[in-house]
Design a protein around this motif. Sequence first.
Motif, PDB file in Angstrom:
ATOM      1  N   VAL A   1       0.866  -1.183   0.000  1.00 33.96           N
ATOM      2  CA  VAL A   1       0.000   0.000   0.000  1.00 33.96           C
ATOM      3  C   VAL A   1       0.899   1.229   0.000  1.00 33.96           C
ATOM      4  N   SER A   2       0.676   2.135  -0.924  1.00 36.94           N
ATOM      5  CA  SER A   2       1.511   3.328  -1.028  1.00 36.94           C
ATOM      6  C   SER A   2       1.038   4.411  -0.054  1.00 36.94           C
ATOM      7  N   ASP A   3       1.934   5.340   0.239  1.00 37.05           N
ATOM      8  CA  ASP A   3       1.569   6.483   1.082  1.00 37.05           C
ATOM      9  C   ASP A   3       0.425   7.272   0.435  1.00 37.05           C
ATOM     10  N   LYS A   4       0.426   7.330  -0.899  1.00 36.54           N
ATOM     11  CA  LYS A   4      -0.635   8.049  -1.618  1.00 36.54           C
ATOM     12  C   LYS A   4      -2.000   7.414  -1.369  1.00 36.54           C
ATOM     13  N   GLU A   5      -2.042   6.086  -1.372  1.00 33.60           N
ATOM     14  CA  GLU A   5      -3.307   5.378  -1.115  1.00 33.60           C
ATOM     15  C   GLU A   5      -3.785   5.634   0.314  1.00 33.60           C
TER      16      GLU A   5
ATOM     17  N   LYS B   1      -7.259   7.692   1.521  1.00 36.56           N
ATOM     18  CA  LYS B   1      -8.273   7.130   2.418  1.00 36.56           C
ATOM     19  C   LYS B   1      -8.445   7.999   3.661  1.00 36.56           C
ATOM     20  N   VAL B   2      -7.322   8.487   4.202  1.00 32.82           N
ATOM     21  CA  VAL B   2      -7.386   9.358   5.374  1.00 32.82           C
ATOM     22  C   VAL B   2      -8.146  10.636   5.032  1.00 32.82           C
ATOM     23  N   ASN B   3      -7.872  11.190   3.851  1.00 32.11           N
ATOM     24  CA  ASN B   3      -8.554  12.420   3.441  1.00 32.11           C
ATOM     25  C   ASN B   3     -10.047  12.204   3.222  1.00 32.11           C
ATOM     26  N   GLU B   4     -10.413  11.003   2.762  1.00 28.65           N
ATOM     27  CA  GLU B   4     -11.838  10.677   2.604  1.00 28.65           C
ATOM     28  C   GLU B   4     -12.543  10.745   3.953  1.00 28.65           C
ATOM     29  N   VAL B   5     -11.875  10.232   4.977  1.00 27.39           N
ATOM     30  CA  VAL B   5     -12.445  10.272   6.324  1.00 27.39           C
ATOM     31  C   VAL B   5     -12.487  11.716   6.833  1.00 27.39           C
ATOM     32  N   LYS B   6     -11.408  12.449   6.618  1.00 28.51           N
ATOM     33  CA  LYS B   6     -11.336  13.834   7.095  1.00 28.51           C
ATOM     34  C   LYS B   6     -12.434  14.705   6.491  1.00 28.51           C
ATOM     35  N   LYS B   7     -12.798  14.414   5.217  1.00 22.51           N
ATOM     36  CA  LYS B   7     -13.829  15.204   4.544  1.00 22.51           C
ATOM     37  C   LYS B   7     -15.193  15.078   5.209  1.00 22.51           C
ATOM     38  N   LYS B   8     -15.339  14.019   5.992  1.00 20.65           N
ATOM     39  CA  LYS B   8     -16.609  13.823   6.697  1.00 20.65           C
ATOM     40  C   LYS B   8     -16.742  14.786   7.876  1.00 20.65           C
ATOM     41  N   PHE B   9     -15.641  15.416   8.250  1.00 17.07           N
ATOM     42  CA  PHE B   9     -15.634  16.335   9.383  1.00 17.07           C
ATOM     43  C   PHE B   9     -15.554  17.781   8.877  1.00 17.07           C
TER      44      PHE B   9
ATOM     45  N   GLN C   1      -1.471   6.288  14.718  1.00 15.73           N
ATOM     46  CA  GLN C   1      -2.193   5.028  14.939  1.00 15.73           C
ATOM     47  C   GLN C   1      -3.356   4.897  13.951  1.00 15.73           C
ATOM     48  N   PHE C   2      -4.024   6.011  13.694  1.00 14.20           N
ATOM     49  CA  PHE C   2      -5.132   5.993  12.741  1.00 14.20           C
ATOM     50  C   PHE C   2      -4.622   5.629  11.343  1.00 14.20           C
ATOM     51  N   ARG C   3      -3.498   6.236  10.934  1.00 13.04           N
ATOM     52  CA  ARG C   3      -2.915   5.924   9.627  1.00 13.04           C
ATOM     53  C   ARG C   3      -2.497   4.453   9.558  1.00 13.04           C
ATOM     54  N   ASP C   4      -1.934   3.936  10.643  1.00 10.34           N
ATOM     55  CA  ASP C   4      -1.538   2.523  10.679  1.00 10.34           C
ATOM     56  C   ASP C   4      -2.757   1.617  10.521  1.00 10.34           C
ATOM     57  N   ASN C   5      -3.862   1.991  11.181  1.00  8.57           N
ATOM     58  CA  ASN C   5      -5.097   1.217  11.065  1.00  8.57           C
ATOM     59  C   ASN C   5      -5.628   1.241   9.634  1.00  8.57           C
ATOM     60  N   VAL C   6      -5.578   2.428   9.019  1.00  9.85           N
ATOM     61  CA  VAL C   6      -6.017   2.571   7.633  1.00  9.85           C
ATOM     62  C   VAL C   6      -5.166   1.685   6.721  1.00  9.85           C
ATOM     63  N   LYS C   7      -3.863   1.683   6.951  1.00  8.42           N
ATOM     64  CA  LYS C   7      -2.965   0.848   6.138  1.00  8.42           C
ATOM     65  C   LYS C   7      -3.352  -0.622   6.240  1.00  8.42           C
ATOM     66  N   GLN C   8      -3.621  -1.103   7.461  1.00  8.34           N
ATOM     67  CA  GLN C   8      -3.998  -2.502   7.641  1.00  8.34           C
ATOM     68  C   GLN C   8      -5.321  -2.817   6.967  1.00  8.34           C
ATOM     69  N   GLN C   9      -6.260  -1.889   7.017  1.00 10.16           N
ATOM     70  CA  GLN C   9      -7.546  -2.088   6.340  1.00 10.16           C
ATOM     71  C   GLN C   9      -7.345  -2.205   4.837  1.00 10.16           C
ATOM     72  N   LEU C  10      -6.499  -1.331   4.286  1.00  7.51           N
ATOM     73  CA  LEU C  10      -6.241  -1.352   2.849  1.00  7.51           C
ATOM     74  C   LEU C  10      -5.527  -2.630   2.435  1.00  7.51           C
TER      75      LEU C  10
END
Length: 293
Positions: free
Chosen positions: A67-71, A75-83, A102-111
């Motif tokens: 999973v790339s940093d861009k991916e 995904k993180v920005n998609e979540v941030k847009k909800k706020f 920790q949130f980014r690490d969780n996102v990486k594992q989900q991806l």
Amino acid sequence: MKKLMLLCAVMLGLAGVLSACGSSAVVKTKGGDITNDEFYKELKNQAGNQVLQEMVYEKLLNANYKVSDKEIDQKVNEVKKKFPSDEAFKQALQQSNLTEKQFRDNVKQQLLLFKAQTDGVKVTEKEMKDYYDKNKDKLTEVKASHILVKDKKTADKIEQKLKKGEDFSKLAKENTTDTATKDSGGDLGWFKKGEMDPAFEKAAFKLKVGQVSDPVKTQYGYHIIKLTGKKDSYKELKPEVKQAVLQKKAKPAQEVLQNLVKKGDVKIKDKQFKDLFNQPQQPTLPPGASPQG
């Protein structure tokens, strides 16, 4: 899951110093001391199986998929847009006892898990269009701002000011009782049906972009809503549609993880965990991961 991640970190830290200070005290009491050895052993006994499974899955997913940093950023920005603001996002993380890392690490594992679940899965244009046609209503997203006040009289006064041309954002900053959106001029971000108060949602989805509602009563008070964006076309929603179709066709997470273990030449060196992947139990997922992506 967050508790297990914390336990995992503690166990790793203790394991690293166990040989040097295994008998030193972690806690001292009048009733007796608790040593590093005792503490580490108790952690292993209580949560060792689940933590170790999670760690093995993480290793195997990272070894087999990338999973790339861009991916991750996307995904993180998609979540941030909800706020409505970065501050609101950070507050939500604090409430969940998570740091941004920790949130980014969780996102990486989900991806990573989702890539494993959809490895080899194909999605056609026809499948996406069919899904869009059947699910357009629940896929549609709107972006709105609001001014929340306690009573109808105040709402009516603000409505009159808006009709005279006063700035919505300025009035929100001056009058709204919603502290989470006050600084951003009432901006609520993007949302779909089912994510807001029913009365608020009904009014918001009826508006056209740029249009302002009459005062709307909810359990929180009276809202004046301005619709600032809408995504409902196939072109706009195509990335979400593709993701949804992939998710429908994805292989079960447990099946994928079990196959990774079989192919991963996993050798358990600690006798306490020799049956870790032989027991007829539901495998635990990597931190932050969930079945079907």
